[in-house]
Design a protein around this motif. Sequence first.
Motif, PDB file in Angstrom:
ATOM      1  N   THR A   1       2.000  -4.320  -0.687  1.00 33.26           N
ATOM      2  CA  THR A   1       2.383  -5.085  -1.883  1.00 33.26           C
ATOM      3  C   THR A   1       1.620  -4.625  -3.113  1.00 33.26           C
ATOM      4  OG1 THR A   1       0.725  -6.801  -1.430  1.00 33.26           O
ATOM      5  CG2 THR A   1       2.931  -7.099  -0.476  1.00 33.26           C
ATOM      6  N   ALA A   2       0.515  -3.917  -2.911  1.00 34.00           N
ATOM      7  CA  ALA A   2      -0.335  -3.526  -4.040  1.00 34.00           C
ATOM      8  C   ALA A   2      -0.015  -2.138  -4.565  1.00 34.00           C
ATOM      9  CB  ALA A   2      -1.811  -3.595  -3.630  1.00 34.00           C
TER      10      ALA A   2
ATOM     11  N   THR B   1      -1.629   0.109  14.981  1.00 35.26           N
ATOM     12  CA  THR B   1      -2.564  -0.193  13.894  1.00 35.26           C
ATOM     13  C   THR B   1      -2.153   0.420  12.557  1.00 35.26           C
ATOM     14  OG1 THR B   1      -3.967   1.745  14.328  1.00 35.26           O
ATOM     15  CG2 THR B   1      -4.440  -0.267  15.581  1.00 35.26           C
ATOM     16  N   LEU B   2      -1.045   1.126  12.522  1.00 40.09           N
ATOM     17  CA  LEU B   2      -0.657   1.869  11.318  1.00 40.09           C
ATOM     18  C   LEU B   2      -0.508   0.963  10.106  1.00 40.09           C
ATOM     19  CD1 LEU B   2       0.277   4.446   9.894  1.00 40.09           C
ATOM     20  CD2 LEU B   2       2.576   4.013  10.765  1.00 40.09           C
ATOM     21  N   LEU B   3       0.207  -0.153  10.245  1.00 42.62           N
ATOM     22  CA  LEU B   3       0.483  -1.017   9.103  1.00 42.62           C
ATOM     23  C   LEU B   3      -0.772  -1.707   8.577  1.00 42.62           C
ATOM     24  CD1 LEU B   3       3.863  -2.686  10.141  1.00 42.62           C
ATOM     25  CD2 LEU B   3       3.479  -0.592   8.835  1.00 42.62           C
ATOM     26  N   ASP B   4      -1.793  -1.823   9.405  1.00 46.81           N
ATOM     27  CA  ASP B   4      -3.016  -2.498   8.981  1.00 46.81           C
ATOM     28  C   ASP B   4      -3.813  -1.682   7.974  1.00 46.81           C
ATOM     29  OD1 ASP B   4      -2.399  -4.518  10.777  1.00 46.81           O
ATOM     30  OD2 ASP B   4      -3.544  -3.592  12.406  1.00 46.81           O
ATOM     31  N   GLN B   5      -3.496  -0.428   7.817  1.00 50.00           N
ATOM     32  CA  GLN B   5      -4.295   0.449   6.960  1.00 50.00           C
ATOM     33  C   GLN B   5      -3.887   0.427   5.499  1.00 50.00           C
ATOM     34  OE1 GLN B   5      -5.079   4.386   8.670  1.00 50.00           O
ATOM     35  NE2 GLN B   5      -4.114   3.702  10.570  1.00 50.00           N
ATOM     36  N   PHE B   6      -2.766  -0.251   5.184  1.00 50.41           N
ATOM     37  CA  PHE B   6      -2.255  -0.211   3.819  1.00 50.41           C
ATOM     38  C   PHE B   6      -1.879  -1.608   3.335  1.00 50.41           C
ATOM     39  CE2 PHE B   6      -1.412   3.897   5.712  1.00 50.41           C
ATOM     40  CZ  PHE B   6      -1.839   4.787   4.726  1.00 50.41           C
ATOM     41  N   ASP B   7      -2.082  -1.831   2.041  1.00 49.95           N
ATOM     42  CA  ASP B   7      -1.588  -3.035   1.386  1.00 49.95           C
ATOM     43  C   ASP B   7      -0.304  -2.638   0.668  1.00 49.95           C
ATOM     44  OD1 ASP B   7      -1.001  -5.280  -0.038  1.00 49.95           O
ATOM     45  OD2 ASP B   7      -2.919  -5.423  -1.086  1.00 49.95           O
TER      46      ASP B   7
ATOM     47  N   VAL C   1      12.108   3.455   6.929  1.00 46.85           N
ATOM     48  CA  VAL C   1      11.927   2.011   6.850  1.00 46.85           C
ATOM     49  C   VAL C   1      11.303   1.699   5.504  1.00 46.85           C
ATOM     50  CG1 VAL C   1      10.848  -0.028   7.847  1.00 46.85           C
ATOM     51  CG2 VAL C   1      11.601   1.836   9.338  1.00 46.85           C
ATOM     52  N   PHE C   2      11.957   0.824   4.732  1.00 41.59           N
ATOM     53  CA  PHE C   2      11.473   0.471   3.407  1.00 41.59           C
ATOM     54  C   PHE C   2      10.676  -0.830   3.483  1.00 41.59           C
ATOM     55  CE2 PHE C   2      15.126   3.177   2.785  1.00 41.59           C
ATOM     56  CZ  PHE C   2      14.708   4.033   1.786  1.00 41.59           C
ATOM     57  N   ILE C   3       9.443  -0.780   2.959  1.00 39.52           N
ATOM     58  CA  ILE C   3       8.566  -1.945   2.893  1.00 39.52           C
ATOM     59  C   ILE C   3       8.184  -2.127   1.430  1.00 39.52           C
ATOM     60  CG2 ILE C   3       6.439  -3.015   3.705  1.00 39.52           C
ATOM     61  CD1 ILE C   3       6.457  -1.127   6.068  1.00 39.52           C
ATOM     62  N   ASP C   4       8.762  -3.132   0.783  1.00 45.24           N
ATOM     63  CA  ASP C   4       8.582  -3.289  -0.657  1.00 45.24           C
ATOM     64  C   ASP C   4       8.933  -1.961  -1.330  1.00 45.24           C
ATOM     65  OD1 ASP C   4       7.817  -6.003  -0.515  1.00 45.24           O
ATOM     66  OD2 ASP C   4       5.786  -5.416   0.048  1.00 45.24           O
ATOM     67  N   ASN C   5       7.989  -1.369  -2.072  1.00 40.44           N
ATOM     68  CA  ASN C   5       8.269  -0.098  -2.748  1.00 40.44           C
ATOM     69  C   ASN C   5       7.749   1.110  -1.959  1.00 40.44           C
ATOM     70  OD1 ASN C   5       9.546  -1.225  -5.067  1.00 40.44           O
ATOM     71  ND2 ASN C   5       7.532  -1.797  -5.861  1.00 40.44           N
ATOM     72  N   SER C   6       7.415   0.885  -0.708  1.00 39.75           N
ATOM     73  CA  SER C   6       6.901   1.959   0.137  1.00 39.75           C
ATOM     74  C   SER C   6       7.930   2.342   1.193  1.00 39.75           C
ATOM     75  CB  SER C   6       5.596   1.507   0.816  1.00 39.75           C
ATOM     76  OG  SER C   6       4.604   1.186  -0.140  1.00 39.75           O
TER      77      SER C   6
END
Length: 202
Positions: free
Chosen positions: A46-47, A38-44, A4-9
């Motif tokens: 977009t940054a 809660t996995l996605l809450d641990q990372f920004d 799963v691609f989220i921005d550049n991650s």
Amino acid sequence: MYKVFIDNSVIQFLDSSEKVPSGKYDLVWNSLENDLSTLLDQFDFTASSVCLLVIYEDFELAFNRVFHAYEFMDAAGGIVKCDRRYLFIERHGVWDIPKGKLDSNEQPWEAAVREIEEECGIKGPEIDHFLGVTFHTYSYMGRLTIKKNWWYALNYSGSMEVTPQEEESITQAIWIDKSEWKMIRENTYDSIVEVLEMAKDF
């Protein structure tokens, strides 16, 4: 493995029966031992660019827990080949592969053909084989959305004259040789690079 691609991650989902591939991961998350919600809450995302690995026993269960706050959308498209040349589009200044949302009661392969015809102005591309699926996230009308794209390889023998669908913000559609795919890779999305890898032998 699913990605799963989220921005550049990227978040990779790996079946627990498979061997963990070599590579550097910012986090390896076992769905049997951790709360996936809660996995996605641990990372920004977009940054910075991160690579996460989620190990699962039930993909749909793990996937839905990670993306519980997202709306889901199905889309389909494909790489069209005609006389050893391949069809790509430019949308919002970025190279892309023609694709679009499935209509109600429409099968993915039907949507792939329809979207290619609509976005590029050609008629009658034929499915050769299924390539695979990709997932990516984006914001749609202010809502977090995750899109599942079904990808196909298609053959085409009609006129190579194309008409980009301007109402879909497509500024050009071009036929290029596979030797020119480097140009596409240099200005496209990570999920599209993944599709190019799927189609490298087509």
